[in-house]
Design a protein around this motif. Structure first.
Motif, PDB file in Angstrom:
ATOM      1  N   VAL A   1     -10.346   7.325  -3.345  1.00 43.22           N
ATOM      2  CA  VAL A   1      -8.919   7.209  -3.057  1.00 43.22           C
ATOM      3  C   VAL A   1      -8.438   8.298  -2.102  1.00 43.22           C
ATOM      4  O   VAL A   1      -7.760   8.006  -1.106  1.00 43.22           O
ATOM      5  N   ALA A   2      -8.763   9.548  -2.381  1.00 38.89           N
ATOM      6  CA  ALA A   2      -8.262  10.644  -1.541  1.00 38.89           C
ATOM      7  C   ALA A   2      -8.718  10.507  -0.087  1.00 38.89           C
ATOM      8  O   ALA A   2      -7.887  10.627   0.829  1.00 38.89           O
ATOM      9  N   PRO A   3     -10.008  10.254   0.188  1.00 41.35           N
ATOM     10  CA  PRO A   3     -10.403  10.088   1.593  1.00 41.35           C
ATOM     11  C   PRO A   3      -9.741   8.885   2.261  1.00 41.35           C
ATOM     12  O   PRO A   3      -9.358   8.955   3.436  1.00 41.35           O
ATOM     13  N   ALA A   4      -9.594   7.783   1.535  1.00 42.73           N
ATOM     14  CA  ALA A   4      -8.977   6.599   2.124  1.00 42.73           C
ATOM     15  C   ALA A   4      -7.517   6.853   2.465  1.00 42.73           C
ATOM     16  O   ALA A   4      -7.040   6.490   3.546  1.00 42.73           O
ATOM     17  N   LEU A   5      -6.791   7.481   1.559  1.00 43.47           N
ATOM     18  CA  LEU A   5      -5.387   7.792   1.829  1.00 43.47           C
ATOM     19  C   LEU A   5      -5.248   8.779   2.983  1.00 43.47           C
ATOM     20  O   LEU A   5      -4.381   8.623   3.850  1.00 43.47           O
ATOM     21  N   ALA A   6      -6.094   9.798   2.991  1.00 39.60           N
ATOM     22  CA  ALA A   6      -6.002  10.808   4.043  1.00 39.60           C
ATOM     23  C   ALA A   6      -6.347  10.228   5.409  1.00 39.60           C
ATOM     24  O   ALA A   6      -5.716  10.569   6.414  1.00 39.60           O
ATOM     25  N   GLY A   7      -7.342   9.353   5.459  1.00 37.72           N
ATOM     26  CA  GLY A   7      -7.794   8.825   6.750  1.00 37.72           C
ATOM     27  C   GLY A   7      -7.030   7.611   7.235  1.00 37.72           C
ATOM     28  O   GLY A   7      -6.819   7.444   8.438  1.00 37.72           O
ATOM     29  N   LEU A   8      -6.603   6.751   6.312  1.00 36.67           N
ATOM     30  CA  LEU A   8      -5.957   5.503   6.695  1.00 36.67           C
ATOM     31  C   LEU A   8      -4.442   5.553   6.602  1.00 36.67           C
ATOM     32  O   LEU A   8      -3.748   4.833   7.327  1.00 36.67           O
ATOM     33  N   GLY A   9      -3.918   6.337   5.673  1.00 35.87           N
ATOM     34  CA  GLY A   9      -2.474   6.369   5.492  1.00 35.87           C
ATOM     35  C   GLY A   9      -1.936   4.999   5.153  1.00 35.87           C
ATOM     36  O   GLY A   9      -2.456   4.302   4.285  1.00 35.87           O
ATOM     37  N   ALA A  10      -0.911   4.564   5.880  1.00 35.60           N
ATOM     38  CA  ALA A  10      -0.272   3.275   5.612  1.00 35.60           C
ATOM     39  C   ALA A  10      -1.159   2.092   5.938  1.00 35.60           C
ATOM     40  O   ALA A  10      -0.851   0.954   5.565  1.00 35.60           O
ATOM     41  N   LYS A  11      -2.270   2.330   6.622  1.00 33.53           N
ATOM     42  CA  LYS A  11      -3.181   1.235   6.970  1.00 33.53           C
ATOM     43  C   LYS A  11      -4.153   0.897   5.836  1.00 33.53           C
ATOM     44  O   LYS A  11      -4.955  -0.026   5.966  1.00 33.53           O
ATOM     45  N   LEU A  12      -4.079   1.649   4.733  1.00 33.91           N
ATOM     46  CA  LEU A  12      -4.839   1.284   3.534  1.00 33.91           C
ATOM     47  C   LEU A  12      -4.106   0.142   2.843  1.00 33.91           C
ATOM     48  O   LEU A  12      -2.967   0.295   2.401  1.00 33.91           O
ATOM     49  N   GLY A  13      -4.765  -1.018   2.769  1.00 37.53           N
ATOM     50  CA  GLY A  13      -4.141  -2.172   2.146  1.00 37.53           C
ATOM     51  C   GLY A  13      -4.399  -2.246   0.654  1.00 37.53           C
ATOM     52  O   GLY A  13      -3.470  -2.215  -0.150  1.00 37.53           O
ATOM     53  N   VAL A  14      -5.676  -2.326   0.265  1.00 41.30           N
ATOM     54  CA  VAL A  14      -6.065  -2.509  -1.130  1.00 41.30           C
ATOM     55  C   VAL A  14      -7.357  -1.742  -1.369  1.00 41.30           C
ATOM     56  O   VAL A  14      -8.224  -1.685  -0.487  1.00 41.30           O
ATOM     57  N   VAL A  15      -7.502  -1.174  -2.556  1.00 44.60           N
ATOM     58  CA  VAL A  15      -8.787  -0.659  -3.029  1.00 44.60           C
ATOM     59  C   VAL A  15      -9.315  -1.664  -4.051  1.00 44.60           C
ATOM     60  O   VAL A  15      -8.661  -1.938  -5.063  1.00 44.60           O
ATOM     61  N   VAL A  16     -10.486  -2.232  -3.770  1.00 48.94           N
ATOM     62  CA  VAL A  16     -11.061  -3.277  -4.618  1.00 48.94           C
ATOM     63  C   VAL A  16     -12.216  -2.712  -5.432  1.00 48.94           C
ATOM     64  O   VAL A  16     -13.145  -2.107  -4.883  1.00 48.94           O
TER      65      VAL A  16
END
Length: 326
Positions: free
Chosen positions: A151-166
């Motif tokens: 979660v932390a790397p995805a949020l930091a790298g993608l920001g608002a472009k993170l859609g869903v974590v499956v």
């Protein structure tokens, strides 16, 4: 500035590494304009040379597409999301996510699969798992590991472009997970302990787990069930009826009935045409997407090449189905 950057790239990127979007026909552009704004279609990864003329404007190797294809992919009128499969096999860092985010428009979203060892109670006997083969997974539904490595790397790298974590749970005996009720209790605790913000979706491949306790665990934590078209699971309308409607709609069409994964790969490669068309499933998925859009829910539909033979062509057919009046 954008034009200058594009011009510079013409001189700095070697010719064999340049891949652009396939030209979009007026009909394809018009179809995209007719779709509900809240519905995002995407494929399960993107590094497929067979999509030349469908997504790519020229021949390209998988290596070139892996490194340079996402920007071209994101210019396809129907592709406003993508499923990121590589993160299932090993976590990636924030810089890797940021590199991908820089390749796509602001309205584009990535559907990120969590590391597989979060999703299985026992590690398969596959050589890639090394000393962990056959052992209990040390990170099964481990919220601290998930928050730190996924979660932390995805949020930091993608920001608002993170859609869903499956969280894609592979087929595994229900009793190994504590039975349907025990699993639901453990899942609830796991989801409650994750960082707030992202949409979390749980994808089951063990149908016995799709029970009232599971639906309640999702509703209590704000997570959603990832409806999946897969031989191991009931049809998606049955899944939808069991879990109710809250949060974004997430659908993944992975594999048609009657095929194992490897057999489907051999049958459909190079994924440049529809081989086993399935209009009934298209109608089911389109109906769910239409209902979600009417209710103001965001919706993601991620399609695999193993659905009908070519994921982008299945998406085109689904989009046409969705655009028709109900």
């Amino acid at each position: 500035m954008g034009r200058r950057r594009d011009q510079l790239e013409l001189f700095t990127v070697p010719e064999p590494l340049r891949v652009g979007p396939a030209p979009a026909s007026p009909a394809l552009t018009a179809l995209a304009a007719r779709l509900p704004a809240g519905v995002r279609f995407g494929t399960s990864s993107w590094g497929f040379p067979g999509w030349e003329g469908i997504v790519w404007d020229r021949p390209a190797t998988p290596a070139v597409l892996a490194r340079h294809g996402l920007r071209a992919y994101a210019q396809h009128p129907l592709l406003r999301a993508v499923g990121l499969d590589r993160t299932y096999y090993a976590p990636i860092d924030a810089d890797a996510f940021a590199t991908m985010a820089a390749e796509v428009p602001d309205d584009f979203r990535l559907v990120v699969k969590a590391h597989e060892l979060i999703c299985m109670a026992r590690v398969p006997s596959h050589e890639r798992h090394g000393a962990l083969r056959g052992q209990a997974s040390p990170w099964f539904l481990d919220a601290a590991y998930t928050a730190r490595e996924v979660v932390a790397p995805a949020l930091a790298g993608l920001g608002a472009k993170l859609g869903v974590v499956v969280f894609q749970l592979p087929p595994q005996p229900a009793e190994l997970l504590g039975g349907p009720v025990g699993f639901a209790a453990r899942l609830r605790a796991f989801l409650r302990a994750l960082p707030a913000g992202p949409c979390y979706a749980v994808e089951l491949r063990t149908p016995q787990l799709l029970c009232d306790a599971y639906a309640a665990a999702l509703a209590d934590t704000g997570a959603v069930h990832c409806l999946n078209v897969h031989p191991a699971m009931p049809d998606v309308p049955v899944q939808a009826a069991r879990v109710g409607t809250h949060g974004p709609l997430v659908v993944r069409w992975m594999l048609g009935r009657g095929f194992a994964y490897d057999a489907a790969v051999e049958r459909y490669r190079p994924f440049d045409r529809l081989v086993d068309e399935n209009p009934p499933v298209r109608r089911q998925v389109a109906t769910l997407l239409r209902a979600a859009a009417a209710a103001g829910r965001a919706a993601y539909a991620v399609i695999n090449n193993k659905a009908e033979g070519s994921a982008p062509l299945t998406i085109r057919a689904l989009a046409a189905e969705l655009a028709e009046p109900s």
